[in-house]
Design a protein around this motif. Structure first.
Motif, mmCIF file in Angstrom:
data_model
loop_
_atom_site.group_PDB
_atom_site.id
_atom_site.type_symbol
_atom_site.label_atom_id
_atom_site.label_comp_id
_atom_site.label_asym_id
_atom_site.label_seq_id
_atom_site.Cartn_x
_atom_site.Cartn_y
_atom_site.Cartn_z
ATOM 1 N N LYS A 1 -1.249 11.345 15.849
ATOM 2 C CA LYS A 1 -2.576 11.308 16.468
ATOM 3 C C LYS A 1 -3.536 12.220 15.719
ATOM 4 C CE LYS A 1 -1.433 10.076 21.236
ATOM 5 N NZ LYS A 1 -1.391 10.541 22.637
ATOM 6 N N GLY A 2 -4.727 11.708 15.454
ATOM 7 C CA GLY A 2 -5.730 12.471 14.738
ATOM 8 C C GLY A 2 -5.603 12.395 13.227
ATOM 9 N N ARG A 3 -4.486 11.832 12.742
ATOM 10 C CA ARG A 3 -4.288 11.713 11.288
ATOM 11 C C ARG A 3 -4.238 10.249 10.846
ATOM 12 N NH1 ARG A 3 0.267 13.335 8.977
ATOM 13 N NH2 ARG A 3 1.613 12.987 10.801
ATOM 14 N N PHE A 4 -3.690 9.388 11.672
ATOM 15 C CA PHE A 4 -3.551 7.970 11.339
ATOM 16 C C PHE A 4 -4.534 7.145 12.161
ATOM 17 C CE2 PHE A 4 1.225 7.886 9.944
ATOM 18 C CZ PHE A 4 0.982 8.962 9.097
ATOM 19 N N THR A 5 -5.019 6.072 11.561
ATOM 20 C CA THR A 5 -5.911 5.150 12.259
ATOM 21 C C THR A 5 -5.467 3.720 11.986
ATOM 22 O OG1 THR A 5 -7.776 6.674 12.030
ATOM 23 C CG2 THR A 5 -8.278 4.392 12.604
ATOM 24 N N ILE A 6 -5.243 2.965 13.049
ATOM 25 C CA ILE A 6 -4.889 1.556 12.904
ATOM 26 C C ILE A 6 -6.134 0.721 13.155
ATOM 27 C CG2 ILE A 6 -4.182 1.248 15.327
ATOM 28 C CD1 ILE A 6 -1.899 -0.547 14.298
ATOM 29 N N SER A 7 -6.286 -0.342 12.395
ATOM 30 C CA SER A 7 -7.445 -1.212 12.557
ATOM 31 C C SER A 7 -7.054 -2.619 12.115
ATOM 32 C CB SER A 7 -8.636 -0.706 11.749
ATOM 33 O OG SER A 7 -8.335 -0.700 10.360
ATOM 34 N N TYR B 1 -4.455 -2.721 9.226
ATOM 35 C CA TYR B 1 -4.393 -1.579 8.328
ATOM 36 C C TYR B 1 -3.885 -0.348 9.069
ATOM 37 C CZ TYR B 1 -7.517 -4.561 5.613
ATOM 38 O OH TYR B 1 -8.074 -5.618 4.932
ATOM 39 N N LEU B 2 -3.238 0.519 8.304
ATOM 40 C CA LEU B 2 -2.877 1.836 8.814
ATOM 41 C C LEU B 2 -3.387 2.861 7.810
ATOM 42 C CD1 LEU B 2 -1.392 3.307 11.137
ATOM 43 C CD2 LEU B 2 0.601 3.439 9.601
ATOM 44 N N GLN B 3 -4.478 3.513 8.167
ATOM 45 C CA GLN B 3 -5.041 4.573 7.331
ATOM 46 C C GLN B 3 -4.323 5.865 7.679
ATOM 47 O OE1 GLN B 3 -7.481 4.493 4.843
ATOM 48 N NE2 GLN B 3 -6.869 6.624 4.522
ATOM 49 N N MET B 4 -3.705 6.477 6.689
ATOM 50 C CA MET B 4 -2.924 7.695 6.915
ATOM 51 C C MET B 4 -3.550 8.842 6.138
ATOM 52 S SD MET B 4 0.932 6.087 6.733
ATOM 53 C CE MET B 4 0.860 5.824 4.962
ATOM 54 N N ASN B 5 -4.026 9.828 6.853
ATOM 55 C CA ASN B 5 -4.650 11.004 6.255
ATOM 56 C C ASN B 5 -3.822 12.247 6.550
ATOM 57 O OD1 ASN B 5 -6.835 9.368 5.428
ATOM 58 N ND2 ASN B 5 -7.926 9.752 7.348
ATOM 59 N N GLY C 1 0.774 -1.239 0.000
ATOM 60 C CA GLY C 1 0.000 0.000 0.000
ATOM 61 C C GLY C 1 0.802 1.284 0.000
ATOM 62 N N GLY C 2 2.120 1.189 0.029
ATOM 63 C CA GLY C 2 2.909 2.403 -0.006
ATOM 64 C C GLY C 2 2.878 3.072 -1.368
ATOM 65 N N GLY C 3 3.475 4.252 -1.445
ATOM 66 C CA GLY C 3 3.533 4.948 -2.719
ATOM 67 C C GLY C 3 3.893 6.404 -2.539
ATOM 68 N N LEU C 4 3.734 7.145 -3.617
ATOM 69 C CA LEU C 4 4.005 8.582 -3.634
ATOM 70 C C LEU C 4 2.684 9.328 -3.533
ATOM 71 C CD1 LEU C 4 5.839 11.064 -4.140
ATOM 72 C CD2 LEU C 4 5.492 10.656 -6.603
ATOM 73 N N VAL C 5 2.627 10.277 -2.613
ATOM 74 C CA VAL C 5 1.405 11.049 -2.427
ATOM 75 C C VAL C 5 1.768 12.491 -2.137
ATOM 76 C CG1 VAL C 5 1.294 10.505 0.043
ATOM 77 C CG2 VAL C 5 -0.806 11.088 -1.184
ATOM 78 N N GLN C 6 0.903 13.425 -2.547
ATOM 79 C CA GLN C 6 1.140 14.833 -2.289
ATOM 80 C C GLN C 6 0.789 15.168 -0.838
ATOM 81 O OE1 GLN C 6 -1.085 17.068 -5.192
ATOM 82 N NE2 GLN C 6 0.497 16.815 -6.746
ATOM 83 N N PRO C 7 1.392 16.212 -0.308
ATOM 84 C CA PRO C 7 1.021 16.649 1.044
ATOM 85 C C PRO C 7 -0.478 16.882 1.150
ATOM 86 C CG PRO C 7 3.003 17.786 0.334
ATOM 87 C CD PRO C 7 2.515 17.019 -0.861
ATOM 88 N N GLY C 8 -1.037 16.428 2.255
ATOM 89 C CA GLY C 8 -2.478 16.515 2.448
ATOM 90 C C GLY C 8 -3.239 15.301 1.954
ATOM 91 N N GLY C 9 -2.550 14.429 1.245
ATOM 92 C CA GLY C 9 -3.203 13.240 0.707
ATOM 93 C C GLY C 9 -3.292 12.106 1.704
ATOM 94 N N SER C 10 -3.790 10.959 1.207
ATOM 95 C CA SER C 10 -4.015 9.798 2.071
ATOM 96 C C SER C 10 -3.451 8.539 1.434
ATOM 97 C CB SER C 10 -5.521 9.599 2.308
ATOM 98 O OG SER C 10 -6.092 10.709 2.970
ATOM 99 N N LEU C 11 -3.090 7.600 2.292
ATOM 100 C CA LEU C 11 -2.694 6.257 1.873
ATOM 101 C C LEU C 11 -3.201 5.273 2.922
ATOM 102 C CD1 LEU C 11 1.061 6.520 0.747
ATOM 103 C CD2 LEU C 11 -0.891 5.971 -0.722
ATOM 104 N N ARG C 12 -3.446 4.054 2.492
ATOM 105 C CA ARG C 12 -3.772 2.993 3.438
ATOM 106 C C ARG C 12 -2.775 1.857 3.271
ATOM 107 N NH1 ARG C 12 -9.127 -0.818 4.259
ATOM 108 N NH2 ARG C 12 -8.293 -1.828 2.377
#
Length: 120
Positions: free
Chosen positions: A65-71, A78-82, A8-19
Motif C-alpha cells: 500500500k502506498g507503493r504499488f498502483t493497479i490500473s 498495469y501494476l506500477q511498482m515504486n 515488464g519484469g526485470g532487475l531493479v535497484q532498491p528504491g527503483g520502479s517497474l511497471r
C-alpha cells in the motif's frame, strides 16, 4: 477462455520502479477481477493487488500500500511498482477470476509470470 500475458519484469535497484503489464483476451463476461500475485523462492504465492471491472474497485495487500498502483486501460491491467525493496522480489503473475479475493484458488486463468528482482 481468458488468456493473460504478463510483461515488464526485470532487475531493479532498491528504491527503483517497474511497471508490469497484463494483456488480457478472450473475455466471456462483462464482469471480471484481475489480480496480481507474486511468489518468492520457497514461499507460497501471495496476492498483491486486484482490480474489479465493476466500478474499478481496487485492493492492495498491506505490504505494498502506498507503493504499488493497479490500473487498467481497455484490456490491459498495469501494476506500477515504486519504492521497490528486496522483499518485493519474486515471479509476478496476473490472474483472472470472478471473485474479488487474494486466494489463488479463486482465479481460474493465469499468465506465465514475469520475474522481478530487486537487488543492488
Amino acid at each position: 477462455q481468458l488468456q493473460l500475458v504478463e510483461s515488464g519484469g526485470g532487475l531493479v535497484q532498491p528504491g527503483g520502479s517497474l511497471r508490469l503489464s497484463c494483456a488480457a483476451s478472450g473475455f466471456t463476461s462483462d464482469y471480471y477481477v484481475i489480480g496480481w500475485f507474486r511468489q518468492a523462492p520457497g514461499k507460497e504465492r501471495e496476492g498483491v493487488s486486484y482490480i474489479s471491472s465493476r466500478f474499478g474497485t481496487t485492493y492492495y495487500t498491506h505490504s505494498v500500500k502506498g507503493r504499488f498502483t493497479i490500473s487498467r486501460d481497455k484490456n490491459t491491467v498495469y501494476l506500477q511498482m515504486n519504492s521497490l525493496i528486496p522483499e518485493d522480489t519474486g515471479v509476478y503473475y496476473c490472474a483472472g477470476g470472478k471473485i474479488p479475493s487474494f486466494s489463488p484458488t479463486d482465479f481460474a486463468s493465469w499468465g506465465q509470470g514475469t520475474q522481478v528482482t530487486v537487488s543492488s
